[in-house]
Motif scaffolding. Structure first.
Motif: not given
Length: 599
Positions: A193-198, A210-213, A338-341, A441-447
């Protein structure tokens, strides 16, 4: 012969509580470097332990096999004994003989008469040294049964900016798979999710940017990829994988031999602070999370065996498995996460799908103390999922007031501990749930919400301990327990008492008391410290904040009771849509291609 369960020995990086592996009497020693036990004449080692007894009742109830063998490897002359412990009966020595152990020639004991449905209990081995020196190098329980088919298992890890931890985990998994006899049927997926694991791709490992969801989005991606790969089963697990790799071996064989195509396996959890203490061996949900066997002393053979007797029988209807280690058949996953984050997605997944969930002794993950992880944000996330479970699932259906009591209890626990920041976040969670499933759905990434909650936190942010006032003044907290309980309850911990901020106690509480209400009773200034005492924060009694929150709670309660029927209907419809494969395929598209394996 197919191994069902290997003996496990302590590992310095995982757990070194010797009594969880073996009980020793007399002159005997254990080598961490080799994993071997050495016994002098008269010494005895007994494997009636959490990691090494064989839970016969669970294997017989859950799996199909008609042969069973115990094997020991080592050298020297010894008495070998196998004991069968069964509930409500005298324990029986089912095998006892003198053996001359020799390296390269495992000593085998046929226990097939105890294989089959209806036979309960646990088996354990005991070795008494008769020679001057006996060395035990290993042991296992095995069967000659051949599964109808072997599972194709995807081990799916979700990670976010924990590069070192996930790299270590993947390295341990790759090393394990080099030697595991069924490794050709196992593939590791790292959803980054962080696209940094290497993580480097290989024949055994595929990284997926992956997107951070959150965990929900990461594990949803893992489930989709496992299906694309044609896997029959999926194992969700944490990125730090603080467990013995034997976890995977036992889980794999249990699923391979499972009688029920719905069979799933939930790993237990032990707190890193006290590695001898069970946190949960499975859990069930109704109004709150209810861990099974919480606090059980795993050093005690009697307590461990009683736990295995009890957990081999019928399970609670709302049993669920934590995603630190949860293996399940993909074909039975009618509902996706379910998209609880984060928080509650694992509870929801178990409740929504018709799994037959088992636990096995020794299949356990070691985790940091959940109490130390508690924050205004985690409490916000917890309350959201608790309310939604009761709006969605028939087994948890309550009246409008019955459901609202969950939110009221959550918030009152915070208010009585003067944790007004947490109560603010929990009130926000309640109001967000009332917006309906489209909010998720509207706040799926919780940012946005994470930023909102961060702005709410005024007093409950961790600070260096040396910046805090740790002087104490205890009067009310020294009252007899019952009197202190009633004082705290009937005065709402001083919020109904004039000048409480001045006359109430000043207390310093440790991490074990942080999540509890009673230790706060009598206090007007509460300083909470973390496990090692290096950090903490102080909260102070405030009638203004208490009654402001109480008034807004009352208004929210009235609105919730009016809207309950509508909310239940829209959540049941929205849950079916959002916890579906098409929803996640759309949400995660265009998904980044997996990193190709090196040529």
């Amino acid at each position: 012969m197919i191994t069902l369960q290997n003996f496990i020995t302590p590992e310095p990086e995982i757990c070194t509580e010797q009594a969880l592996y073996c009980h020793v009497q007399g002159p005997a020693g254990f080598s961490q470097s080799t994993g071997h036990y050495t016994l002098s004449r008269g010494a005895c080692v007994r494997f009636d332990t959490y990691f090494n007894l064989f839970s016969l009742g669970k294997w017989n109830r859950g799996c199909a096999f008609d042969t069973l063998f115990a094997e020991l490897t080592g050298s020297g002359k010894a008495e070998i004994k196998i004991t069968l412990a069964q509930p409500n009966r005298s324990w029986e020595v089912v095998y006892c003989d003198i053996a001359e152990l020799a390296e390269g020639a495992p000593y085998q004991i046929d226990l097939s008469e105890y294989a089959g449905p209806g036979i309960e209990g646990v088996l354990y081995a005991e070795v008494l040294a008769l020679g001057d020196e006996v060395t035990l190098t290993g042991g296992r329980f095995a069967t000659a049964a051949v599964p109808d088919s072997l599972p194709q298992l995807a081990v799916s890890i979700t990670t976010f900016q924990r590069e070192q931890e996930v790299q270590t985990t993947v390295a341990r998994l790759e090393h394990f798979l080099e030697e595991f006899e069924h490794s050709a049927n196992i593939h590791v997926q790292v959803v980054d999710n962080g696209q940094s694991a290497g993580i480097a791709a290989s024949d055994k490992v595929t990284p997926y940017p992956n997107r951070n969801l959150g965990g929900a989005g990461g594990f949803a991606r893992g489930l989709l990829e496992a299906g694309k790969r044609g896997c029959s089963h999926c194992l969700f697990m944490d990125d730090d994988a603080s467990f013995h790799m034997e976890n995977i071996a036992r889980a794999y064989m249990f699923l391979a031999l499972a009688r029920d195509p719905k069979a799933a396996l939930a790993g237990a959890m032990i707190n890193n602070t006290h590695k001898w203490c069970m946190w949960e061996n499975g859990a069930w949900f109704d109004g709150s999370c209810r861990p099974l066997y919480n606090g059980l002393d795993l050093r005690s053979p009697g307590q461990v065996i009683d736990m295995e007797f009890s957990s081999a029988r019928s399970a609670p209807e709302t049993l669920y498995g934590g995603w630190w280690f949860f293996a399940f058949p993909i074909a039975q996953a009618a509902r996706h996460p379910f998209p609880f984050f984060v928080r509650g997605d694992d509870i929801s997944f178990s409740l929504a799908n018709d799994f037959n969930i088992f636990t096995l002794n020794g299949v356990v993950s070691f985790q940091d103390d959940f109490t130390e992880k508690e924050s205004a944000q985690t409490l916000y996330l917890d309350l959201r999922n608790h309310l939604i479970h009761h709006l969605v699932f028939d087994a948890l259906e309550r009246s409008p007031l019955g459901t609202a009591k969950i939110a009221l209890r959550f918030m009152l626990r915070s208010l009585l501990r003067c944790k007004y920041d947490s109560a603010e976040a929990q009130l926000l969670a309640w109001q967000d749930v009332m917006q309906g499933p489209q909010f998720f759905d509207e706040n799926i990434d919780m940012s946005a919400r994470r930023a909102d909650i961060k702005a709410l936190i005024k007093d409950e942010a961790w600070q260096p301990a040396e910046t805090l006032s740790t002087d104490e003044r205890r009067r009310f907290s020294r009252l007899p327990r019952r009197l202190r309980h009633y004082l705290g309850l009937f005065t709402l911990n001083g919020h109904l008492v004039p000048f409480w901020k001045t006359i109430g106690d000043r207390m310093v509480l440790n991490i074990g008391e942080r999540g509890l209400v009673f230790p706060a009773f009598g206090g007007a200034r509460l300083t909470y410290l973390n496990t090692d005492g290096s950090k903490g924060y102080t909260v102070t009694h405030s009638k203004r904040r208490f009654f402001s929150l109480a008034w807004r709670m009352a208004k929210t309660l009235a609105a919730f009771r009016r809207e309950h029927s509508r909310l239940k209907a829209v959540y049941r419809s929205g849950y079916a849509e959002m916890a579906s494969k098409p929803y996640w395929e759309k949400t995660l598209a265009p998904a980044a291609d997996p990193v190709p394996a090196e040529a």
